[in-house]
Design an enzyme around this catalytic site. Structure first.
Site, PDB file in Angstrom:
ATOM      1  N   GLY A  12       0.931  -1.091   0.076  1.00 15.02           N
ATOM      2  CA  GLY A  12       0.156   0.038   0.137  1.00 15.02           C
ATOM      3  C   GLY A  12       0.970   1.516  -0.189  1.00 15.02           C
ATOM      4  O   GLY A  12       2.419   1.178   0.047  1.00 15.02           O
ATOM      5  N   SER A  16      -1.811   4.308   3.737  1.00 11.49           N
ATOM      6  CA  SER A  16      -2.795   3.902   3.454  1.00 11.49           C
ATOM      7  C   SER A  16      -3.278   2.461   4.616  1.00 11.49           C
ATOM      8  O   SER A  16      -4.404   2.417   4.823  1.00 11.49           O
ATOM      9  CB  SER A  16      -2.155   2.648   2.187  1.00 11.49           C
ATOM     10  N   SER A  19       0.080  -0.622   7.626  1.00 12.03           N
ATOM     11  CA  SER A  19       0.492  -1.693   8.463  1.00 12.03           C
ATOM     12  C   SER A  19      -0.923  -2.207   9.557  1.00 12.03           C
ATOM     13  O   SER A  19      -0.691  -3.362  10.898  1.00 12.03           O
ATOM     14  CB  SER A  19       1.352  -0.790   9.537  1.00 12.03           C
ATOM     15  N   GLY A  39      12.757   0.254  10.192  1.00 15.82           N
ATOM     16  CA  GLY A  39      12.480   1.805  10.194  1.00 15.82           C
ATOM     17  C   GLY A  39      14.472   1.908  11.737  1.00 15.82           C
ATOM     18  O   GLY A  39      14.794   0.932  12.475  1.00 15.82           O
ATOM     19  N   HIS A  53       4.465   4.088  17.489  1.00 13.24           N
ATOM     20  CA  HIS A  53       4.203   2.717  16.948  1.00 13.24           C
ATOM     21  C   HIS A  53       4.199   1.320  17.529  1.00 13.24           C
ATOM     22  O   HIS A  53       3.328   0.871  17.976  1.00 13.24           O
ATOM     23  CB  HIS A  53       4.872   2.205  15.513  1.00 13.24           C
ATOM     24  N   ARG A  57       0.297  -0.687  18.870  1.00 15.58           N
ATOM     25  CA  ARG A  57       0.731  -1.918  18.796  1.00 15.58           C
ATOM     26  C   ARG A  57       0.254  -2.576  20.185  1.00 15.58           C
ATOM     27  O   ARG A  57      -0.389  -3.637  20.587  1.00 15.58           O
ATOM     28  CB  ARG A  57       2.104  -2.766  18.704  1.00 15.58           C
ATOM     29  N   GLU A  65      14.383  -5.098  15.950  1.00 17.28           N
ATOM     30  CA  GLU A  65      15.092  -4.053  14.815  1.00 17.28           C
ATOM     31  C   GLU A  65      15.715  -5.154  14.363  1.00 17.28           C
ATOM     32  O   GLU A  65      17.208  -4.521  14.862  1.00 17.28           O
ATOM     33  CB  GLU A  65      15.479  -2.701  16.035  1.00 17.28           C
ATOM     34  N   ASP A  87       7.907  -4.727   9.492  1.00 17.95           N
ATOM     35  CA  ASP A  87       7.321  -3.880   8.806  1.00 17.95           C
ATOM     36  C   ASP A  87       8.608  -2.741   8.638  1.00 17.95           C
ATOM     37  O   ASP A  87       9.030  -2.474  10.101  1.00 17.95           O
ATOM     38  CB  ASP A  87       6.363  -3.268   9.474  1.00 17.95           C
TER      39      ASP A  87
END
Length: 173
Positions: A12, A16, A19, A39, A53, A57, A65, A87
Site C-alpha cells: 500500500g 494507506s 500496517s 526502520g 508505533h 501495538r 529491530e 514492517d
C-alpha cells in the site's frame, strides 16, 4: 489468519492503513507475535514515530529491530508457533542501498527463506511504482529494487493484499 496461510504480503501507499491491517492479521492468528522493525531512528521525528508505533501495538509483541541483516534474523525467528510481522520491506531496501549491499541477492535470500517458512509471516511494504518516474538515479534504482522484490515475494506468497484508504483488496489467495 487461516492455518493454510503461511506467507502474506501487504502492499500500500504511505498512510494507506497497510500496517494496521497487517497487525490485525497477526493478532487474529492467535500465535506468538513477533514484530520485526526495519526502520532506523536517525532523528527525533523518527524516534517519536517508532515510540508511537510501539505504544499503538500494545502488549503481547516481541519487537526486533533489524535494519539490514533481515534473512539471518528471520531464520532465528521461524517457528510453527509464531507469526512474524516485518514492517517494512521498503525501509529494508533503503537500508541495504545505503550499506551498498547487493539488494537483489538479499531479496533472493529472503524469498528462499519464505519458500520453506514453518510458521506464519506477514510482510508489509510500500507500493512505490504507482507514481511518476523519479528524477534521479538513486530514486529510480530504489523503485526498481522494491518493485522486483515485491514481484518475487508475491510469487511465493499464499496471500497478497493491496491496501488503500484503510481498505484491503485481496489480490492473491
Amino acid at each position: 489468519m487461516s492455518s493454510a496461510r503461511r506467507v502474506t504480503l501487504v502492499l500500500g501507499g504511505a498512510r494507506s492503513g497497510k500496517s494496521a491491517f497487517a497487525e490485525r492479521l497477526v493478532r487474529e492468528s492467535g500465535l506468538q507475535r513477533h514484530y520485526v522493525a526495519t526502520g532506523q531512528a536517525y532523528d527525533s521525528e523518527m524516534r517519536e514515530r517508532i515510540a508511537r508505533h510501539r505504544a499503538d501495538r500494545g502488549d503481547g509483541w516481541s519487537t526486533h529491530e533489524i535494519p539490514v541483516d533481515l534473512t539471518t534474523h528471520l531464520q532465528a525467528l521461524a517457528a510453527a508457533e509464531r507469526v512474524v510481522l516485518v514492517d517494512c520491506l521498503t525501509l529494508w531496501v533503503t537500508n541495504l542501498m545505503m550499506a551498498e549491499a547487493d539488494v537483489d541477492a538479499a531479496g533472493g535470500l529472503l524469498v528462499e527463506r519464505l519458500s520453506g517458512w514453518p510458521g506464519q509471516i506477514v510482510l508489509v511494504s510500500n507500493e512505490v511504482g504507482l507514481g511518476i518516474v523519479p528524477d534521479n538515479r538513486m530514486a529510480r534504482e530504489f523503485r526498481d529494487h522494491a518493485g522486483r522484490l515485491h514481484q518475487r515475494i508475491a510469487a511465493v506468497a499464499d496471500e497478497v493484499y493491496f491496501v488503500a484508504a484503510g481498505l484491503p483488496l485481496k489480490m492473491k489467495g
